[in-house]
Write a protein that holds these residues in place. Structure first.
Motif, PDB file in Angstrom:
ATOM      1  N   THR A 193      51.691 -30.754  18.041  1.00 48.88           N
ATOM      2  CA  THR A 193      50.744 -31.777  18.101  1.00 48.88           C
ATOM      3  C   THR A 193      49.868 -32.014  19.298  1.00 48.88           C
ATOM      4  O   THR A 193      50.735 -32.284  20.394  1.00 48.88           O
ATOM      5  N   SER A 194      48.657 -31.690  19.572  1.00 48.85           N
ATOM      6  CA  SER A 194      47.835 -32.129  20.635  1.00 48.85           C
ATOM      7  C   SER A 194      48.218 -31.238  21.901  1.00 48.85           C
ATOM      8  O   SER A 194      47.745 -31.781  23.067  1.00 48.85           O
ATOM      9  N   VAL A 195      48.780 -30.108  21.629  1.00 46.90           N
ATOM     10  CA  VAL A 195      49.044 -28.939  22.909  1.00 46.90           C
ATOM     11  C   VAL A 195      48.378 -27.771  22.635  1.00 46.90           C
ATOM     12  O   VAL A 195      48.289 -27.447  21.550  1.00 46.90           O
ATOM     13  N   ALA A 196      48.333 -27.095  23.729  1.00 44.89           N
ATOM     14  CA  ALA A 196      47.817 -25.883  23.719  1.00 44.89           C
ATOM     15  C   ALA A 196      48.845 -24.912  23.394  1.00 44.89           C
ATOM     16  O   ALA A 196      48.693 -23.919  22.500  1.00 44.89           O
ATOM     17  N   ARG A 197      50.200 -25.155  23.959  1.00 45.81           N
ATOM     18  CA  ARG A 197      51.385 -24.148  23.548  1.00 45.81           C
ATOM     19  C   ARG A 197      52.653 -25.134  23.122  1.00 45.81           C
ATOM     20  O   ARG A 197      52.626 -26.405  23.403  1.00 45.81           O
ATOM     21  N   PRO A 198      53.220 -24.824  22.003  1.00 42.06           N
ATOM     22  CA  PRO A 198      54.615 -25.562  21.446  1.00 42.06           C
ATOM     23  C   PRO A 198      55.129 -26.149  22.924  1.00 42.06           C
ATOM     24  O   PRO A 198      55.401 -25.493  23.799  1.00 42.06           O
ATOM     25  N   LEU A 199      55.758 -27.329  22.529  1.00 41.21           N
ATOM     26  CA  LEU A 199      56.575 -27.963  23.602  1.00 41.21           C
ATOM     27  C   LEU A 199      57.999 -27.497  23.657  1.00 41.21           C
ATOM     28  O   LEU A 199      58.320 -27.158  22.350  1.00 41.21           O
ATOM     29  N   ASP A 200      58.880 -27.800  24.537  1.00 43.45           N
ATOM     30  CA  ASP A 200      60.124 -27.403  24.314  1.00 43.45           C
ATOM     31  C   ASP A 200      60.778 -28.389  23.101  1.00 43.45           C
ATOM     32  O   ASP A 200      60.135 -29.561  23.147  1.00 43.45           O
ATOM     33  N   ARG A 201      61.897 -28.218  22.368  1.00 47.07           N
ATOM     34  CA  ARG A 201      62.368 -29.010  21.591  1.00 47.07           C
ATOM     35  C   ARG A 201      62.909 -30.346  22.090  1.00 47.07           C
ATOM     36  O   ARG A 201      62.628 -31.399  21.442  1.00 47.07           O
ATOM     37  N   HIS A 202      63.268 -30.447  23.211  1.00 46.23           N
ATOM     38  CA  HIS A 202      63.683 -31.641  23.792  1.00 46.23           C
ATOM     39  C   HIS A 202      62.285 -32.703  23.899  1.00 46.23           C
ATOM     40  O   HIS A 202      62.668 -33.860  23.560  1.00 46.23           O
ATOM     41  N   TRP A 203      61.267 -32.474  24.209  1.00 50.02           N
ATOM     42  CA  TRP A 203      60.325 -33.077  24.309  1.00 50.02           C
ATOM     43  C   TRP A 203      59.566 -33.429  22.998  1.00 50.02           C
ATOM     44  O   TRP A 203      59.013 -34.595  22.916  1.00 50.02           O
ATOM     45  N   ALA A 204      59.792 -32.594  22.185  1.00 50.38           N
ATOM     46  CA  ALA A 204      59.131 -32.588  20.818  1.00 50.38           C
ATOM     47  C   ALA A 204      60.094 -33.968  20.001  1.00 50.38           C
ATOM     48  O   ALA A 204      59.615 -34.796  19.502  1.00 50.38           O
ATOM     49  N   ARG A 205      61.497 -33.849  20.336  1.00 49.72           N
ATOM     50  CA  ARG A 205      62.513 -34.900  20.011  1.00 49.72           C
ATOM     51  C   ARG A 205      61.834 -36.102  20.493  1.00 49.72           C
ATOM     52  O   ARG A 205      61.837 -37.249  19.896  1.00 49.72           O
ATOM     53  N   GLN A 206      61.897 -36.207  21.821  1.00 45.56           N
ATOM     54  CA  GLN A 206      61.475 -37.632  22.611  1.00 45.56           C
ATOM     55  C   GLN A 206      59.991 -38.040  21.872  1.00 45.56           C
ATOM     56  O   GLN A 206      59.815 -39.291  21.737  1.00 45.56           O
ATOM     57  N   ARG A 207      59.165 -37.193  21.563  1.00 44.77           N
ATOM     58  CA  ARG A 207      58.168 -37.714  20.824  1.00 44.77           C
ATOM     59  C   ARG A 207      58.243 -38.496  19.541  1.00 44.77           C
ATOM     60  O   ARG A 207      57.651 -39.391  19.271  1.00 44.77           O
ATOM     61  N   VAL A 208      59.019 -37.901  18.875  1.00 44.44           N
ATOM     62  CA  VAL A 208      59.400 -38.696  17.632  1.00 44.44           C
ATOM     63  C   VAL A 208      60.221 -39.783  17.800  1.00 44.44           C
ATOM     64  O   VAL A 208      59.958 -40.756  17.288  1.00 44.44           O
ATOM     65  N   ILE A 209      61.106 -39.851  18.811  1.00 42.67           N
ATOM     66  CA  ILE A 209      61.659 -41.188  19.110  1.00 42.67           C
ATOM     67  C   ILE A 209      60.506 -42.269  19.499  1.00 42.67           C
ATOM     68  O   ILE A 209      60.654 -43.369  19.041  1.00 42.67           O
ATOM     69  N   ASP A 210      59.661 -41.900  20.380  1.00 42.09           N
ATOM     70  CA  ASP A 210      58.660 -42.892  21.035  1.00 42.09           C
ATOM     71  C   ASP A 210      57.818 -43.167  19.838  1.00 42.09           C
ATOM     72  O   ASP A 210      57.308 -44.441  19.720  1.00 42.09           O
ATOM     73  N   PHE A 211      57.569 -42.454  19.004  1.00 45.01           N
ATOM     74  CA  PHE A 211      56.736 -42.816  17.634  1.00 45.01           C
ATOM     75  C   PHE A 211      57.421 -43.857  16.995  1.00 45.01           C
ATOM     76  O   PHE A 211      56.735 -44.930  16.554  1.00 45.01           O
TER      77      PHE A 211
END
Length: 312
Positions: A193-211
């Motif tokens: 979401t909102s990125v040009a290329r997929p993020l590493d899974r670590h950062w994806a998980r952090q986005r879920v947590i922060d959300f």
């Protein structure tokens, strides 16, 4: 991590080690994010320049006492299933008494700088954090030597578009049920979401947590207060009056804050000149430049701070 009280809320923050550079770079995260997103940048420039990152009031680990327990538990566990049902009522659009305007968050930042006795700072703000940085620079010109906005722009109010954006945002914030973490590969959705290329899974998980952990009032309040007609129309005036250097880093493929809107806001600052000298476009980059292109972002921050520190 350390904490400091501002507006009766303990704010979480982190300092890198002191350096010979007289300035401190202060990083301000965006909506539904947290201070951790700046670590790829701090790890690259923290050796040369002291860095300060912190969580905005109501986000990350800067939570009011009634919400902080849930937030801390989520940030330290794999369970992303707190119950926020009690926070959402039919009166979700009530007045927030100006606690969640960018100017209010800028005052929080000023208090933080004063309590930490920071006398010379550059502000680096992402998205909403860029707006907060601009407000803080206007309020504290003697301390704040410059601003670097990342994926941050605007200054054009389109009534229908903003009304649709706010309505969608409110619905988005209400979809944080207990079963969210049970959705298969939910972090893969956040990685794209909102990125040009997929993020590493670590950062994806952090986005879920922060959300999930964001305080409901703060999440909704910042959404509504930062998108009013008055707030949006004030931004160009704010940029125009700043005497400090102000730069804008934009992702070439940013669909959230498109480069044309970044350039529009940047054009009101005296350093824009005629060709956008204060705008740096980063190729292959979406709305999370500090995660997508940390080398490019770090190099630009280091270059800009050094350029003005040397009097060039």
């Amino acid at each position: 991590m350390a904490t400091i009280e501002i507006r009766s809320v303990l704010h979480a923050y982190e300092f890198s080690k002191p350096t010979s550079c007289p300035d401190t770079i202060v990083f301000i995260h965006g909506w539904l994010n947290s201070r951790g997103y700046w670590q790829p940048i701090i790890s690259r420039i923290g050796v040369d320049i002291q860095c300060l990152s912190y969580d905005l009031r109501g986000f990350g680990e800067s939570q009011a006492s009634t919400h902080s327990k849930n937030a801390r538990e989520l940030l330290t566990s794999s369970n992303l299933t707190p119950n926020y049902g009690s926070y959402y009522t039919s009166d979700v659009t009530h007045s927030f008494e100006s606690l969640y305007t960018p100017a209010a968050y800028a005052q929080d930042l000023i208090t933080l700088l004063q309590k930490l006795q920071i006398k010379s700072a550059w502000l680096v703000g992402h998205s909403l954090g860029g707006t907060i940085a601009l407000w803080a620079a206007a309020k504290l010109p003697d301390t704040i030597k410059g601003v670097i906005c990342i994926n941050s722009g605007g200054g054009i109010y389109l009534k229908e578009a903003f009304e649709q954006f706010r309505a969608a945002g409110q619905k988005f914030l209400q979809v944080r049920p207990r079963w969210l973490s049970q959705v298969p590969l939910i972090d893969l959705l956040f990685s794209r979401t909102s990125v040009a290329r997929p993020l590493d899974r670590h950062w994806a998980r952090q986005r879920v947590i922060d959300f999930v952990v964001a305080d409901p009032e703060a999440a909704l309040g910042t959404l509504l207060e930062s998108t009013t007609e008055e707030e949006v129309n004030t931004l160009p005036q704010l940029v125009a009056q700043l005497v400090q250097p102000v730069y804008f880093l934009t992702g070439a493929e940013d669909k959230v804050m498109e480069p044309k809107y970044v350039r529009h806001l940047a054009s009101f600052h005296s350093s824009f000149q005629y060709s956008g000298d204060n705008v740096i476009e980063i190729p292959n980059c979406g709305h999370l430049a500090m995660l997508e292109q940390p080398d490019a972002v770090s190099n630009e921050i280091r270059r800009l701070v050094a350029q003005h520190s040397s009097g060039a």
